[in-house]
Design an enzyme around this catalytic site. Structure first.
Site, PDB file in Angstrom:
ATOM      1  N   ASP A   1      40.974  67.759  39.082  1.00 32.35           N
ATOM      2  CA  ASP A   1      41.831  68.920  39.348  1.00 32.35           C
ATOM      3  C   ASP A   1      43.059  68.468  40.143  1.00 32.35           C
ATOM      4  O   ASP A   1      43.637  67.434  39.855  1.00 32.35           O
ATOM      5  CB  ASP A   1      41.039  70.011  40.074  1.00 32.35           C
ATOM      6  CG  ASP A   1      39.874  70.529  39.216  1.00 32.35           C
ATOM      7  OD1 ASP A   1      39.943  70.380  37.979  1.00 32.35           O
ATOM      8  OD2 ASP A   1      38.906  71.064  39.767  1.00 32.35           O
TER       9      ASP A   1
ATOM     10  N   ASP B   1      45.837  45.323  62.489  1.00 34.84           N
ATOM     11  CA  ASP B   1      45.859  45.953  63.808  1.00 34.84           C
ATOM     12  C   ASP B   1      45.080  47.258  63.868  1.00 34.84           C
ATOM     13  O   ASP B   1      45.300  48.073  64.769  1.00 34.84           O
ATOM     14  CB  ASP B   1      47.307  46.195  64.267  1.00 34.84           C
ATOM     15  CG  ASP B   1      48.031  44.900  64.605  1.00 34.84           C
ATOM     16  OD1 ASP B   1      47.345  43.865  64.766  1.00 34.84           O
ATOM     17  OD2 ASP B   1      49.274  44.922  64.710  1.00 34.84           O
TER      18      ASP B   1
ATOM     19  N   LYS C   1      41.017  51.317  38.780  1.00 35.47           N
ATOM     20  CA  LYS C   1      39.749  52.030  38.941  1.00 35.47           C
ATOM     21  C   LYS C   1      40.041  53.315  39.709  1.00 35.47           C
ATOM     22  O   LYS C   1      40.032  53.329  40.947  1.00 35.47           O
ATOM     23  CB  LYS C   1      38.747  51.162  39.697  1.00 35.47           C
ATOM     24  CG  LYS C   1      38.635  49.718  39.151  1.00 35.47           C
ATOM     25  CD  LYS C   1      38.267  48.766  40.267  1.00 35.47           C
ATOM     26  CE  LYS C   1      38.643  47.343  39.996  1.00 35.47           C
ATOM     27  NZ  LYS C   1      38.268  46.762  38.748  1.00 35.47           N
TER      28      LYS C   1
ATOM     29  N   LYS D   1      37.917  44.776  48.124  1.00 36.96           N
ATOM     30  CA  LYS D   1      39.236  44.254  48.477  1.00 36.96           C
ATOM     31  C   LYS D   1      39.723  45.082  49.658  1.00 36.96           C
ATOM     32  O   LYS D   1      40.052  46.261  49.507  1.00 36.96           O
ATOM     33  CB  LYS D   1      40.231  44.369  47.323  1.00 36.96           C
ATOM     34  CG  LYS D   1      39.883  43.523  46.097  1.00 36.96           C
ATOM     35  CD  LYS D   1      39.076  44.276  45.104  1.00 36.96           C
ATOM     36  CE  LYS D   1      38.743  43.429  43.886  1.00 36.96           C
ATOM     37  NZ  LYS D   1      37.730  44.079  43.029  1.00 36.96           N
TER      38      LYS D   1
ATOM     39  N   HIS E   1      32.519  42.813  46.015  1.00 34.07           N
ATOM     40  CA  HIS E   1      33.604  43.098  45.086  1.00 34.07           C
ATOM     41  C   HIS E   1      34.713  43.862  45.810  1.00 34.07           C
ATOM     42  O   HIS E   1      35.664  44.335  45.192  1.00 34.07           O
ATOM     43  CB  HIS E   1      33.051  43.933  43.914  1.00 34.07           C
ATOM     44  CG  HIS E   1      33.921  43.953  42.715  1.00 34.07           C
ATOM     45  ND1 HIS E   1      34.411  45.118  42.169  1.00 34.07           N
ATOM     46  CD2 HIS E   1      34.396  42.960  41.926  1.00 34.07           C
ATOM     47  CE1 HIS E   1      35.140  44.857  41.113  1.00 34.07           C
ATOM     48  NE2 HIS E   1      35.156  43.550  40.936  1.00 34.07           N
TER      49      HIS E   1
ATOM     50  N   HIS F   1      43.128  47.054  34.746  1.00 34.61           N
ATOM     51  CA  HIS F   1      42.164  46.744  35.793  1.00 34.61           C
ATOM     52  C   HIS F   1      42.066  47.857  36.845  1.00 34.61           C
ATOM     53  O   HIS F   1      41.381  47.714  37.853  1.00 34.61           O
ATOM     54  CB  HIS F   1      42.552  45.425  36.470  1.00 34.61           C
ATOM     55  CG  HIS F   1      41.441  44.746  37.186  1.00 34.61           C
ATOM     56  ND1 HIS F   1      41.427  44.577  38.561  1.00 34.61           N
ATOM     57  CD2 HIS F   1      40.282  44.194  36.735  1.00 34.61           C
ATOM     58  CE1 HIS F   1      40.324  43.947  38.924  1.00 34.61           C
ATOM     59  NE2 HIS F   1      39.612  43.702  37.836  1.00 34.61           N
TER      60      HIS F   1
END
Length: 482
Positions: free
Chosen positions: A409, A229, A404, A224, A222, A402
């Site tokens: 604090d 470089d 996450k 991404k 899952h 979508h």
């Protein structure tokens, strides 16, 4: 007399076979030593499926996976990390003890230490994310590495494919790792230009029976990840699909965020990608010093402490889950969580309610309109006890949320690929960036407050039909499997 006697024998035989089936299936599941609630859920669910349950569990049930670490690569990355540690040591002495413990937890749970970045940029929305990724890919001179759960052969996917082809033709080494299930729409015709240009493409956990006798249909990457470089990296929630781009899909495009990281912390995104690539392709070659120098270039240590944290079914420590729980427990003023899928286990639920009960400003932002009805129903089943403990809940109304993220604090921000549910914490391969200090907390706080303008507060005594409450309660029973 003969037929009744045979009928009785058949009943006895079937009863014994059924009992044996349940016993064998139960022993098999119990020996996996999973969480008791999850184990019981599987046993009870599959007991209702005569013999077909064995096949369901064989293809969809938990499996023990082993993913080899590339020791030479990690040793080289750790050697480069000494400069970071020396630079960050003075700053860490003044950090709150809870943060120091949290950093140690992340290192012990997944083996990746705190590093640093010279720059961290929050990217809000798919359009801004895609523009930043395309710019970094165009600027690459040695290599481009990409790993995605969803890569669609649509407008943005085709544009990125063509750019990768262009860079490969210019002599840049391009590797693209796609989840076989999430990117199932990518076909040979779409990939043909990449193959012709020399782009290396691999599939993670092909769902077909190939080199694995037991195909892996449940454990997906899952993640991404984009690394250019070895100096610039990206991670977050944005997949390669028009569903994330408001320019193409102005009404229904997902609302999402991503992060661009520049500096030495990128080496741990690089390490994560290369280990996934090695696992998916079976490549075990030893890398020369020259190749390692290109993959892990010596870059200037920055002033922003960043820790890349990974988790997956190959590691029983659930590092990202632990880091979320630890971060919430460390909160003294606020803990603001954004997630598209909210199905917490007992430790996470306890952390949220305990923080609220001790006076921390705990906020939860979830989508009102999700792409999974059963997950949304399961999430709603937790709202009443969260609100009773003092947690403030909002539902994002405009489109599918979508993002996450977690802000604690003013000194800890987390952004990555993991949802706040069992699937992300235990079943999928996930990655997140933990940024210590204000570099990311301030932008995420501003983003959260902006998102609240498009959200509605969930009230304690909101009107709910009996059937809605019953449906939510039933969906909650499947929480360990979601």
């Amino acid at each position: 007399m003969i037929l009744p006697e045979l009928s009785h024998e058949w009943k006895t035989g079937l009863s014994l076979a059924w009992s044996g089936y349940i016993a064998v299936l139960s022993i098999w599941i119990v020996m996996q030593k999973r969480a008791p609630v999850s184990t019981m859920s599987w046993i009870l669910s599959l007991a209702l499926l005569p013999f077909a349950g064995f096949i369901v569990y064989y293809f969809l049930g938990p499996q023990r996976l082993r993913k080899q670490r590339l020791k030479r690569l990690r040793n080289r990355a750790n050697a480069h990390a000494q400069a970071d540690l020396a630079r960050l040591r003075d700053a860490s002495q003044h950090a709150p003890p809870a943060l120091q413990q949290m950093a140690r937890l992340g290192t012990a749970a997944c083996g990746l230490p705190v590093s640093s970045a010279t720059g961290v940029e929050l990217l809000s929305g798919g359009a801004r994310t895609f523009d930043a990724i395309f710019e970094a890919v165009r600027a690459a001179r040695d290599h481009v590495h990409l790993e995605y759960y969803i890569f669609e052969p649509d407008r943005i996917g085709t544009a990125l494919r063509d750019l990768l082809v262009e860079r490969a033709q210019a002599g840049v080494r391009v590797r693209l790792l796609l989840d076989a299930l999430g990117s199932k729409r990518i076909g040979r015709k779409f990939m043909a230009p990449m193959h012709a240009a020399g782009v290396e493409v691999a599939l993670f956990h092909d769902t077909k029976i190939g080199r694995r006798l037991r195909p892996v249909t449940n454990y997906r990457t899952h993640r991404k990840i984009v690394v250019c470089d070895g100096r610039v990296g990206f991670t977050g929630g944005v997949n390669i699909t028009d569903e994330e781009d408001k320019r193409t899909n102005p009404k229904d495009a997902y609302h999402d965020v991503h992060v661009r990281i520049e500096g030495s912390a990128v080496r741990w995104l690089q390490t994560t990608f290369l280990e996934d690539w090695s696992y998916a392709t079976g490549e075990k070659q030893h890398r020369s010093d020259a190749v390692l120098d290109a993959l892990l270039p010596q870059v200037e240590a920055g002033d922003i402490p960043v820790q890349i944290v990974t988790s997956g079914p190959d590691n029983a420590f659930e590092a990202i889950h632990r880091m979320h729980v630890e971060a919430i427990h460390s909160a003294t003023r606020r803990a603001w969580l954004t997630t598209p899928y909210f199905v917490p286990g007992e430790p996470a639920l306890m952390a949220l309610t305990s923080a609220a009960l001790r006076g921390v400003d705990v906020r939860l932002l979830v989508p009102r309109r999700s792409d999974s009805a059963i997950v949304s129903a399961a999430a709603r089943s937790y709202f009443d006890e969260l609100i009773a403990a003092g947690v403030k809940i909002w539902e994002y109304k405009e489109r599918m949320l979508h993002s996450k993220t977690l802000v604690v604090d003013d000194h800890c921000a987390m952004i990555g690929t993991a949802n706040f549910d069992n699937r992300s914490f235990r079943l999928n391969f996930e990655v997140c960036a933990v940024v210590y200090g204000p570099a990311l907390t301030q932008p995420l706080v501003a983003q959260f407050e902006t998102d609240l303008h498009s959200s509605g507060a969930v009230r304690a005594h909101r009107p709910q039909t009996f059937w809605r409450r019953l449906g939510d309660a039933i969906a909650r029973l499947f929480s360990p499997l979601l």
